[in-house]
Design an enzyme around this catalytic site. Structure first.
Site, PDB file in Angstrom:
ATOM      1  N   ARG A  78       0.876  -1.179   0.000  1.00 15.27           N
ATOM      2  CA  ARG A  78       0.000   0.000   0.000  1.00 15.27           C
ATOM      3  C   ARG A  78       0.909   1.222   0.000  1.00 15.27           C
ATOM      4  NH1 ARG A  78      -2.690   2.685   4.582  1.00 15.27           N
ATOM      5  NH2 ARG A  78      -4.617   3.706   3.904  1.00 15.27           N
ATOM      6  N   GLU A 155      -8.260   7.286   5.869  1.00 16.48           N
ATOM      7  CA  GLU A 155      -8.924   7.737   7.101  1.00 16.48           C
ATOM      8  C   GLU A 155      -9.654   9.068   6.879  1.00 16.48           C
ATOM      9  OE1 GLU A 155      -5.883   7.633  10.126  1.00 16.48           O
ATOM     10  OE2 GLU A 155      -5.565   5.471   9.861  1.00 16.48           O
ATOM     11  N   HIS A 221      -8.975   0.074   9.921  1.00 12.05           N
ATOM     12  CA  HIS A 221      -7.651   0.211  10.517  1.00 12.05           C
ATOM     13  C   HIS A 221      -7.750  -0.183  11.984  1.00 12.05           C
ATOM     14  CE1 HIS A 221      -6.255   3.323   7.260  1.00 12.05           C
ATOM     15  NE2 HIS A 221      -6.667   2.177   6.758  1.00 12.05           N
ATOM     16  N   GLU A 250      -4.802  -1.301   7.739  1.00 15.23           N
ATOM     17  CA  GLU A 250      -3.670  -0.931   8.589  1.00 15.23           C
ATOM     18  C   GLU A 250      -3.848  -1.620   9.932  1.00 15.23           C
ATOM     19  OE1 GLU A 250      -2.843   3.155   9.415  1.00 15.23           O
ATOM     20  OE2 GLU A 250      -2.927   3.784   7.317  1.00 15.23           O
TER      21      GLU A 250
END
Length: 461
Positions: A78, A155, A221, A250
């Site tokens: 990523r 995010e 995440h 993540e």
């Protein structure tokens, strides 16, 4: 990366709605695609992401990271990009990133970091602005649908007005499709990616329906909010029950907002067949340096977190399978050319004795995948003959003073210019006509293969 807040109670009822219309294969999509809550390649093979993130936008010169990540077994990277919140990554730069991913046989998740913490963090971009950036890159992204996933915005909401995430994300997906993008899209959760308010969990079906291609995957995440097995299992189960695709985009082993349960995260991901991407390769600062997986971008200096992620139980080396777009029907993780420079033309493979029908034998071919000043990367494919084999040994002798410095998928020993490679525990058993590949890094002085590729011998156990 987020700050933990107390998780709000939310009902799971919305996720129990019938989603039969969402589980049909995406007819309009090309390349990587979603079907039945899973990710598939264009050829029909399921693909489960195993990899890490690389902060390319802040460390654009650390291009050797791609080879390093691959050498530890990853099948996905990523890549952090910026459209202007930080120094913007140009179309040429992004094109080079994609080339590095492909050279190193990695699926490339490209993410726009500009949106991080929108509504709470000063300077954060909107998802609309993120889409504008992707549209500006369309010329270098079109045609890469087999290799690239577009993570629209990292995010994209902090903890303020997180409920706006649903409409904003749906609109971003619609704009991407209207602009002609055929790629698999990835969308991150609000609440700094951790979805502690369950906005993504409870409205994921609505967002998925906004994609006319039904080719969007959700990314959670997992940091301090996910510090117990119960929290992790419940969240993953909610998406599985709904038949919606999810990856752990993540996660870490430590964090300032709590101690993530990385053992459960990795075990549950493996059990459920969903992808995970650790954060991050190297370069963390601001008090979270413990999230570096290697020190100073040096693949030979794994941190404790790097050891856990790549070499631990349910880790990348143990569970990753290379995308079949690179390796064909029998994937095996191995790195490719050092991206510090363009790969040199590969010499023609040098075969040893051809397999004979019904005979217990093996053959091997040698290829220089790429080289750079003072170093190179080689690859050997071992193929069983007309009968199954339970082990193999390949030998060759260098004529120009090359030495092997690192290897994967084989145990390699050297005596002077003579090299011996033996299978490891998981790739010695080959059916008749089946193949496996091992690779290595080497050093050279003056010339590399000036006298041609070495002749190989292959013997069976």
């Amino acid at each position: 990366m987020s700050t933990r807040f107390a998780a709000a109670a939310a009902a799971l009822a919305a996720l129990l709605i019938s989603l039969l219309s969402f589980t049909a294969p995406a007819q309009a999509a090309v390349g990587l695609r979603v079907s039945g809550g899973k990710i598939y390649e264009a050829g029909g093979s399921q693909f489960i992401m195993r990899g890490t993130s690389h902060a390319h936008t802040w460390f654009p010169s650390q291009t050797s990271s791609f080879a390093g990540i691959k050498s530890l077994g990853a099948n996905t990277v990523r890549v952090v990009l910026s459209g202007g919140r930080w120094t913007a990554n140009s179309a040429n730069d992004v094109s080079n990133v994609i080339a590095l991913c492909k050279q190193n046989r990695l699926i490339c998740v490209l993410e726009n970091h500009d949106t991080t913490g929108y509504g709470e963090q000063s300077g954060a971009y909107t998802l609309d602005q993120a889409v504008d950036y992707w549209i500006s890159l369309k010329s270098v992204l079109t045609g890469q649908e087999n290799h690239v996933v577009i993570n629209i915005g990292n995010e994209p909401y902090g903890n303020n007005n997180a409920s706006a995430w649903t409409a904003a994300t749906s609109n971003a997906i619609s704009r991407m499709r209207a602009a002609g993008f055929q790629h698999m899209l990835m969308v991150d959760a609000p609440n700094w990616g951790q979805d502690w308010g369950f906005v993504m969990r409870d409205t994921a079906a609505t967002v998925f329906a906004a994609d006319p291609q039904k080719n969007t995957v959700f990314s959670i995440h997992m940091y301090g909010v996910f510090d117990t097995a119960a929290e992790i299992t419940a969240y993953l189960q909610a998406f599985q029950t709904a038949g919606l695709p999810l990856v752990i985009g993540e996660f870490g082993n430590l964090h300032s907002d709590g101690d993530p349960d990385e053992d459960t995260i990795m075990a549950q991901a493996q059990t459920r067949g969903i992808g995970y991407l650790g954060w991050s390769w190297s370069g963390n600062s601001g008090g979270v340096e413990y999230l570096d997986q290697v020190t100073n971008f040096n693949v030979s200096q794994l941190t404790s977190w790097g050891q856990r992620l790549f070499n631990g139980a349910n880790g990348i080396r143990e569970t990753a399978k290379e995308a079949t777009i690179y390796s064909g029907a029998t994937p095996s993780p191995s790195p490719s050319a050092s991206p510090s420079s363009s790969p040199s033309p590969s010499p023609s493979p040098s075969p040893s004795t051809s397999p004979t029908g019904g005979v217990k034998a093996c053959s091997a071919t040698y290829t220089v995948v790429g080289q750079w000043q003072g170093g190179f990367q080689g690859e050997v494919t071992v193929t069983a003959g007309g009968a199954p084999i339970s082990g193999w040994t390949v030998k060759w002798t260098y004529a120009d003073g090359q030495t092997v410095t690192q290897s994967w998928n084989a145990t390699i020993t050297s005596s002077g210019s003579s090299v011996t490679a033996k299978n490891v525990s998981y790739n010695g058993d080959l059916g008749a006509g089946a193949s496996t590949t091992f690779g290595f890094l080497g050093s050279w002085n003056g010339t590399n293969g000036a006298n041609g590729t070495p002749s190989l011998s292959c013997t069976t156990a």
